[in-house]
Design an enzyme around this catalytic site. Structure first.
Site, PDB file in Angstrom:
ATOM      1  N   ARG A 130    -142.917 -46.501  68.498  1.00  0.00           N
ATOM      2  CA  ARG A 130    -142.155 -47.651  69.004  1.00  0.00           C
ATOM      3  C   ARG A 130    -141.762 -47.463  70.711  1.00  0.00           C
ATOM      4  NH1 ARG A 130    -136.771 -47.956  71.557  1.00  0.00           N
ATOM      5  NH2 ARG A 130    -136.531 -50.407  71.759  1.00  0.00           N
ATOM      6  N   ARG A 131    -141.583 -46.481  70.990  1.00  0.00           N
ATOM      7  CA  ARG A 131    -141.277 -46.168  72.562  1.00  0.00           C
ATOM      8  C   ARG A 131    -142.448 -46.215  73.183  1.00  0.00           C
ATOM      9  NH1 ARG A 131    -136.860 -43.497  74.716  1.00  0.00           N
ATOM     10  NH2 ARG A 131    -135.137 -43.781  73.419  1.00  0.00           N
TER      11      ARG A 131
ATOM     12  N   CYS B 289    -135.331 -42.776  60.158  1.00  0.00           N
ATOM     13  CA  CYS B 289    -136.551 -44.066  60.467  1.00  0.00           C
ATOM     14  C   CYS B 289    -136.252 -45.069  59.723  1.00  0.00           C
ATOM     15  CB  CYS B 289    -137.766 -43.299  60.512  1.00  0.00           C
ATOM     16  SG  CYS B 289    -137.998 -42.219  61.799  1.00  0.00           S
TER      17      CYS B 289
ATOM     18  N   LYS C 294    -128.137 -52.453  80.129  1.00  0.00           N
ATOM     19  CA  LYS C 294    -127.903 -52.600  78.703  1.00  0.00           C
ATOM     20  C   LYS C 294    -126.906 -53.720  78.185  1.00  0.00           C
ATOM     21  CE  LYS C 294    -128.520 -49.292  75.387  1.00  0.00           C
ATOM     22  NZ  LYS C 294    -129.772 -49.535  74.759  1.00  0.00           N
TER      23      LYS C 294
ATOM     24  N   LYS D 201    -133.825 -47.244  61.391  1.00  0.00           N
ATOM     25  CA  LYS D 201    -134.400 -47.814  62.668  1.00  0.00           C
ATOM     26  C   LYS D 201    -135.341 -48.982  62.424  1.00  0.00           C
ATOM     27  CE  LYS D 201    -133.359 -43.856  65.639  1.00  0.00           C
ATOM     28  NZ  LYS D 201    -133.923 -42.827  66.512  1.00  0.00           N
TER      29      LYS D 201
ATOM     30  N   GLU E  74    -142.536 -42.560  64.050  1.00  0.00           N
ATOM     31  CA  GLU E  74    -142.073 -43.977  64.131  1.00  0.00           C
ATOM     32  C   GLU E  74    -141.442 -44.156  65.450  1.00  0.00           C
ATOM     33  OE1 GLU E  74    -141.665 -42.787  59.852  1.00  0.00           O
ATOM     34  OE2 GLU E  74    -141.476 -41.759  61.612  1.00  0.00           O
TER      35      GLU E  74
ATOM     36  N   CYS F 269    -138.246 -41.324  56.770  1.00  0.00           N
ATOM     37  CA  CYS F 269    -137.245 -40.669  56.248  1.00  0.00           C
ATOM     38  C   CYS F 269    -136.087 -41.472  56.194  1.00  0.00           C
ATOM     39  CB  CYS F 269    -137.108 -39.614  57.326  1.00  0.00           C
ATOM     40  SG  CYS F 269    -136.334 -39.889  58.821  1.00  0.00           S
TER      41      CYS F 269
ATOM     42  N   LYS G  86    -135.412 -41.900  78.163  1.00  0.00           N
ATOM     43  CA  LYS G  86    -134.619 -43.077  78.397  1.00  0.00           C
ATOM     44  C   LYS G  86    -134.662 -43.209  79.906  1.00  0.00           C
ATOM     45  CE  LYS G  86    -130.884 -43.321  74.773  1.00  0.00           C
ATOM     46  NZ  LYS G  86    -131.300 -42.261  74.048  1.00  0.00           N
TER      47      LYS G  86
ATOM     48  N   HIS H   8    -139.577 -38.295  65.986  1.00  0.00           N
ATOM     49  CA  HIS H   8    -140.224 -38.739  64.729  1.00  0.00           C
ATOM     50  C   HIS H   8    -141.381 -39.542  65.150  1.00  0.00           C
ATOM     51  CE1 HIS H   8    -137.675 -37.409  61.173  1.00  0.00           C
ATOM     52  NE2 HIS H   8    -137.594 -36.208  62.174  1.00  0.00           N
TER      53      HIS H   8
END
Length: 484
Positions: free
Chosen positions: A82-83, A279, A452, A282, A78, A131, A415, A76
């Site tokens: 962002r990535r 989204c 992480k 998020k 958004e 969404c 990733k 999507h």
């Protein structure tokens, strides 16, 4: 003060400058646009620059998720934007730690940590309401649910994004000629009332058609006394995003009773569930956790928050946006240092994206085939190396089955690629200047999961957000995060 139309115009202009590869075919394909705009104050002037941009409407199904981190799960717009911004931030941090010039960061008090330069902030733009919860908007009684658009005088219909479930096999999206790409249509239609069902850009829910009596109740209701024309029953625009398992579900009643609001939702697939949260969810999460992610939190003294979220011309409700992006997280407390509840200003532009679904339907001509969402997702970010990345079905655009599992098939936003970029940043940092969480004494760090989890403050903030606002947020599968 952020000027919503100025932000939209800047983002649309940057889209026009992109190569035609991956763009929709004018009059037949539509897509969504999102971008991150960096604001830099210089005295009385404020410089504005698009640093990341994304298009896309699709995400892959559960069975297509890869344990190697080499597939882009959510495409999507958004998420793509962002990535791409994370790629940009990694570049700026690398410049900072190596003594080069960067436009974003300055050294913080704590060793190995960095903070934003004074006067620097980020604005998030999306051409349509996100969404999920933010798209469950009351249908107005007036002739149009849109603010006037510069290009067409207003109007905008539902959009539904097909979700991809291809079993992990790459499928090249059609590379269509850029016939009029980036230009507004010349022939403007009159504003039309948005249709009340499935108005979000998510795939429409799979449900039986309403019974005739229900349809009549939804569309026509006699006024008091039986005099005058029938009145339209109250209704809401609908989203195809499904409620997360284990919680409340949508009543699916006619009209305003179709959806339950304020719930976490996952993006739908074509007959297959997905792992991707909507989204709306998020963006709400980024308002507490920041948009930098767990890996970059190692280097940052404070999380990075969007100062504003600007939405293009489309069905829109300020109250619904506030509910979806702000109210659900307002009760989060006891966050670790560097994190806070930081709601963005919520604004709408009057400018509609030239490749929105409604614009595409207006430009559609006989013989072009049915109007459909574009199969490709475009990422562009302000980085020196490989700024453009075009994907389809989670892989690089045009990748073949034979290339799957190789670097040539990977999106720069998956990733694995972002993890490798982060590891390169760590390698370029002098050992004496590493943050404590990454220093040799911090323990063995090898996999994506290890890095992480070692971002302690970020993980504590995440637990607070889960406990106070999103207890049903689906937990990630650890087996899909053990790559290195």
């Amino acid at each position: 003060m952020v000027d919503a139309d100025e932000i939209a115009r800047l983002c649309y202009g940057r889209f026009q400058q992109l190569p035609r590869r991956g763009k929709p075919e004018a009059g037949r394909e539509w897509t969504l646009l999102a971008a991150v705009v960096q604001m830099s104050r210089r005295g009385d002037a404020v410089e504005k620059e698009v640093v990341a941009m994304g298009t896309g409407t699709k995400c892959i199904g559960d069975t297509s998720a890869s344990p190697d981190g080499d597939v882009l799960n959510d495409s999507h717009a958004e998420v793509i934007a962002r990535r791409g911004c994370v790629r940009y931030l990694i570049q700026e941090l690398r410049r900072a730690v190596t003594g080069g010039h960067n436009s974003v960061f300055r050294e913080a008090e704590e060793r190995g940590r960095w903070s934003l330069r004074p006067g620097v902030s980020f604005v998030f733009f999306t051409s349509h309401t996100p969404c999920g919860d933010a798209s469950i908007i009351p249908v107005p009684d007036g002739p149009s649910g849109l603010r006037p658009s510069v290009s067409d005088g207003g109007g905008g219909l539902k959009r539904k994004a097909e979700q991809q479930s291809t079993g992990g096999k790459p499928k090249a999206a059609r590379e269509a000629p850029e016939d009029g790409a980036g230009t507004a249509p010349e022939d403007a239609a009159r504003p039309r009332r948005p249709r009340p069902s499935h108005a979000s850009r998510c795939e429409a829910p799979e449900e039986p058609a309403p019974r005739p009596s229900e349809q009549l109740e939804m569309e026509h209701r006699a006024p008091p006394g039986g005099a005058g024309p029938p009145l339209q029953a109250p209704d809401v625009h609908r989203t195809g995003a499904k409620c997360v398992p284990g919680g409340q579900v949508d009543p699916l009643q006619p009209g305003v009773g179709y959806h339950r609001t304020g719930l976490l939702r996952v993006k739908p697939g074509r007959g297959e569930p997905t792992r991707s949260l909507s989204c709306s969810d998020k963006l709400a999460r980024w308002g507490v956790m920041g948009f930098q992610g767990a890996l970059l939190s190692h280097y940052l003294q404070e999380a990075l928050y969007f100062s504003a979220v600007v939405v293009g011309a489309c069905p829109y409700s300020p109250d619904v946006m506030h509910r979806a992006l702000v109210s659900r997280c307002s009760g989060v407390s006891d966050l670790p240092a560097g994190f806070s509840v930081r709601p963005p200003a919520l604004l709408q532009s009057g400018l509609e994206f030239p490749f929105s679904q409604s614009q595409t339907e207006r430009r559609h001509r006989a013989g072009q085939g049915r109007v459909s969402p574009c199969g490709a997702a475009i990422s562009w970010c302000n980085v020196a190396e490989r700024p453009l990345d075009v994907t389809a079905s989670g892989y690089k655009h045009g990748a073949t089955k034979k290339a799957v599992g190789t670097a040539s098939a990977r999106s720069l936003l998956c990733k694995l690629e972002l993890f490798h970029s982060f590891l390169s940043l760590v390698s370029d940092t002098d050992p004496s200047a590493l943050p404590k969480s990454l220093s040799p004494g911090a323990g063995e760090l090898r996999t994506y999961w290890d890095y992480k989890r070692a971002s302690g403050s970020y993980q504590r903030a995440w637990q607070q957000l889960l406990g106070h606002a999103f207890p049903l947020w689906p937990r990630g599968d650890r087996d899909l995060l053990l790559f290195c």
